[in-house]
Design a protein around this motif. Structure first.
Motif, PDB file in Angstrom:
ATOM      1  N   GLY A 186       7.352  14.598   3.424  1.00  0.00           N
ATOM      2  CA  GLY A 186       6.635  14.419   2.169  1.00  0.00           C
ATOM      3  C   GLY A 186       7.497  14.592   0.942  1.00  0.00           C
ATOM      4  N   THR A 187       8.788  14.331   1.068  1.00  0.00           N
ATOM      5  CA  THR A 187       9.703  14.454  -0.062  1.00  0.00           C
ATOM      6  C   THR A 187      10.073  13.075  -0.567  1.00  0.00           C
ATOM      7  N   ARG A 188       9.719  12.776  -1.796  1.00  0.00           N
ATOM      8  CA  ARG A 188      10.046  11.475  -2.356  1.00  0.00           C
ATOM      9  C   ARG A 188      10.915  11.662  -3.600  1.00  0.00           C
ATOM     10  N   SER A 189      11.663  10.617  -3.915  1.00  0.00           N
ATOM     11  CA  SER A 189      12.562  10.692  -5.063  1.00  0.00           C
ATOM     12  C   SER A 189      12.364   9.464  -5.939  1.00  0.00           C
ATOM     13  N   ASN A 190      12.702   9.618  -7.204  1.00  0.00           N
ATOM     14  CA  ASN A 190      12.668   8.502  -8.155  1.00  0.00           C
ATOM     15  C   ASN A 190      11.292   7.850  -8.232  1.00  0.00           C
ATOM     16  N   GLY A 191      10.235   8.639  -8.022  1.00  0.00           N
ATOM     17  CA  GLY A 191       8.896   8.102  -8.160  1.00  0.00           C
ATOM     18  C   GLY A 191       8.432   7.239  -7.009  1.00  0.00           C
ATOM     19  N   ASP A 192       9.211   7.171  -5.920  1.00  0.00           N
ATOM     20  CA  ASP A 192       8.834   6.350  -4.775  1.00  0.00           C
ATOM     21  C   ASP A 192       7.655   6.976  -4.035  1.00  0.00           C
ATOM     22  N   ASP A 193       6.928   6.125  -3.289  1.00  0.00           N
ATOM     23  CA  ASP A 193       5.871   6.620  -2.423  1.00  0.00           C
ATOM     24  C   ASP A 193       6.500   7.279  -1.202  1.00  0.00           C
ATOM     25  N   ASP A 194       5.760   8.221  -0.593  1.00  0.00           N
ATOM     26  CA  ASP A 194       6.255   8.845   0.631  1.00  0.00           C
ATOM     27  C   ASP A 194       6.287   7.828   1.770  1.00  0.00           C
ATOM     28  N   GLU A 195       5.229   7.059   1.919  1.00  0.00           N
ATOM     29  CA  GLU A 195       5.184   6.013   2.932  1.00  0.00           C
ATOM     30  C   GLU A 195       4.494   4.785   2.338  1.00  0.00           C
ATOM     31  N   ASP A 196       4.845   3.625   2.859  1.00  0.00           N
ATOM     32  CA  ASP A 196       4.213   2.400   2.375  1.00  0.00           C
ATOM     33  C   ASP A 196       4.070   1.389   3.510  1.00  0.00           C
ATOM     34  N   MET A 197       3.143   0.478   3.332  1.00  0.00           N
ATOM     35  CA  MET A 197       3.006  -0.647   4.239  1.00  0.00           C
ATOM     36  C   MET A 197       2.764  -1.896   3.398  1.00  0.00           C
ATOM     37  N   PHE A 198       2.994  -3.048   3.992  1.00  0.00           N
ATOM     38  CA  PHE A 198       2.863  -4.313   3.281  1.00  0.00           C
ATOM     39  C   PHE A 198       1.846  -5.193   3.996  1.00  0.00           C
ATOM     40  N   ILE A 224       0.867  -1.165   0.000  1.00  0.00           N
ATOM     41  CA  ILE A 224       0.000   0.000   0.000  1.00  0.00           C
ATOM     42  C   ILE A 224       0.910   1.223   0.000  1.00  0.00           C
ATOM     43  N   GLY A 225       0.947   1.934  -1.095  1.00  0.00           N
ATOM     44  CA  GLY A 225       1.791   3.116  -1.202  1.00  0.00           C
ATOM     45  C   GLY A 225       0.956   4.375  -1.133  1.00  0.00           C
ATOM     46  N   MET A 226       1.495   5.399  -0.480  1.00  0.00           N
ATOM     47  CA  MET A 226       0.784   6.665  -0.368  1.00  0.00           C
ATOM     48  C   MET A 226       1.767   7.808  -0.591  1.00  0.00           C
ATOM     49  N   GLY A 227       1.296   8.847  -1.269  1.00  0.00           N
ATOM     50  CA  GLY A 227       2.154   9.990  -1.539  1.00  0.00           C
ATOM     51  C   GLY A 227       1.385  11.290  -1.473  1.00  0.00           C
ATOM     52  N   TRP A 228       2.110  12.396  -1.313  1.00  0.00           N
ATOM     53  CA  TRP A 228       1.490  13.718  -1.205  1.00  0.00           C
ATOM     54  C   TRP A 228       2.553  14.789  -1.378  1.00  0.00           C
ATOM     55  N   GLU A 272      -1.818  16.604  -4.652  1.00  0.00           N
ATOM     56  CA  GLU A 272      -1.403  15.337  -5.267  1.00  0.00           C
ATOM     57  C   GLU A 272      -1.341  14.200  -4.253  1.00  0.00           C
ATOM     58  N   CYS A 273      -2.359  14.107  -3.434  1.00  0.00           N
ATOM     59  CA  CYS A 273      -2.434  13.038  -2.430  1.00  0.00           C
ATOM     60  C   CYS A 273      -3.062  11.804  -3.070  1.00  0.00           C
ATOM     61  N   TYR A 274      -2.433  10.658  -2.921  1.00  0.00           N
ATOM     62  CA  TYR A 274      -2.927   9.438  -3.557  1.00  0.00           C
ATOM     63  C   TYR A 274      -2.643   8.217  -2.691  1.00  0.00           C
ATOM     64  N   ILE A 275      -3.362   7.145  -3.014  1.00  0.00           N
ATOM     65  CA  ILE A 275      -3.071   5.831  -2.473  1.00  0.00           C
ATOM     66  C   ILE A 275      -3.045   4.861  -3.650  1.00  0.00           C
ATOM     67  N   ARG A 276      -2.165   3.871  -3.587  1.00  0.00           N
ATOM     68  CA  ARG A 276      -2.121   2.870  -4.649  1.00  0.00           C
ATOM     69  C   ARG A 276      -1.826   1.508  -4.060  1.00  0.00           C
ATOM     70  N   ILE A 277      -2.239   0.480  -4.781  1.00  0.00           N
ATOM     71  CA  ILE A 277      -2.000  -0.893  -4.356  1.00  0.00           C
ATOM     72  C   ILE A 277      -1.160  -1.586  -5.419  1.00  0.00           C
ATOM     73  N   VAL A 278      -0.088  -2.216  -4.977  1.00  0.00           N
ATOM     74  CA  VAL A 278       0.864  -2.874  -5.875  1.00  0.00           C
ATOM     75  C   VAL A 278       0.954  -4.351  -5.523  1.00  0.00           C
ATOM     76  N   ASP A 279       0.965  -5.206  -6.544  1.00  0.00           N
ATOM     77  CA  ASP A 279       1.229  -6.627  -6.344  1.00  0.00           C
ATOM     78  C   ASP A 279       2.723  -6.772  -6.061  1.00  0.00           C
ATOM     79  N   GLU A 280       3.068  -7.105  -4.823  1.00  0.00           N
ATOM     80  CA  GLU A 280       4.477  -7.101  -4.431  1.00  0.00           C
ATOM     81  C   GLU A 280       5.288  -8.153  -5.174  1.00  0.00           C
ATOM     82  N   SER A 281       4.667  -9.252  -5.574  1.00  0.00           N
ATOM     83  CA  SER A 281       5.416 -10.320  -6.250  1.00  0.00           C
ATOM     84  C   SER A 281       5.867  -9.906  -7.646  1.00  0.00           C
TER      85      SER A 281
END
Length: 217
Positions: free
Chosen positions: A101-113, A26-30, A155-164
């Protein structure tokens, strides 16, 4: 796999979109709209794993930055040596606090698994939340943080990524402008029989994290 863009209120079947899905990120950014010389703007991601009574079964099912402890790694995807929250069932490894709230290389600001195969049978849904850290819990003990709200966040968002596979399954960009609220139930994962679905909630509150704690504990 193409990613799906959701709108507020949309529901999405994770199990149908990605058969065999087990571990999700679960990635989130802002991007905080900070004023020069203004207070530090710190957003925090948390999760409440709740049962049929809409309450967490125990404190460990409130996943937030203040419950730091070393947990088992999920397929070695978690950075070595860093402490993250871990639920009692071992299913959720929480976020590491990103204070600016500073992210680089397109990474999420915070994430959980979340390992969906490990979620306790006591848990019916997982509410993913985002809150603004305010005085006296902020790093600099700045009274000015009391006036911060989601209307100052872009630009606040949440996204779900298939970790595999690393493939993004879905994304929900927050469109509403909340000019008073400082706590947000961003989305929820919930069971439908033996499958999992996601709902883009976008439900905002005042009272920051404490309001959500009062709701679910």
């Amino acid at each position: 796999m193409s990613s799906f863009n959701l709108s507020k209120g949309d529901r999405f079947s994770l199990s149908k979109a990605a058969p065999g899905l087990s571990i999700v990120k679960i990635g989130m950014g802002w991007n905080p709209n900070e004023e020069q010389g203004g207070p530090e703007f710190d957003l925090d991601v948390s999760a409440f794993s709740i049962g049929s009574d809409f309450k967490i079964p125990s404190d460990s099912y409130f996943t937030f930055y203040g419950q730091l402890r070393m947990g088992n790694k999920i397929e070695d995807k978690i950075e070595k040596g860093l402490f993250r929250p871990l639920t009692e069932d071992g299913a959720i490894i929480g976020a590491i606090d990103d204070p600016d709230g500073t992210r680089s290389n397109g990474d999420d600001d915070e994430d959980m698994f979340i390992d969906l195969t490990k979620v306790s049978h006591k848990i019916e849904q997982i509410i993913i939340c985002c809150t603004i850290c305010k005085y006296p819990h902020d790093n600099k003990k700045d009274h000015r943080t009391l006036a911060l709200n989601f209307g100052q966040v872009n630009e606040c968002y949440i996204r779900i990524v298939d970790e595999s596979s690393g493939s993004e399954i879905l994304r929900y960009d927050l469109k509403d402008q909340y000019i008073n609220e400082d706590a947000l139930e961003f989305g929820r994962l919930f069971r439908v029989g033996d499958t999992w679905e996601f709902e883009a909630m976008g439900r905002a509150h005042t009272g920051s994290l404490q309001t959500l704690v009062d709701m679910y504990t």
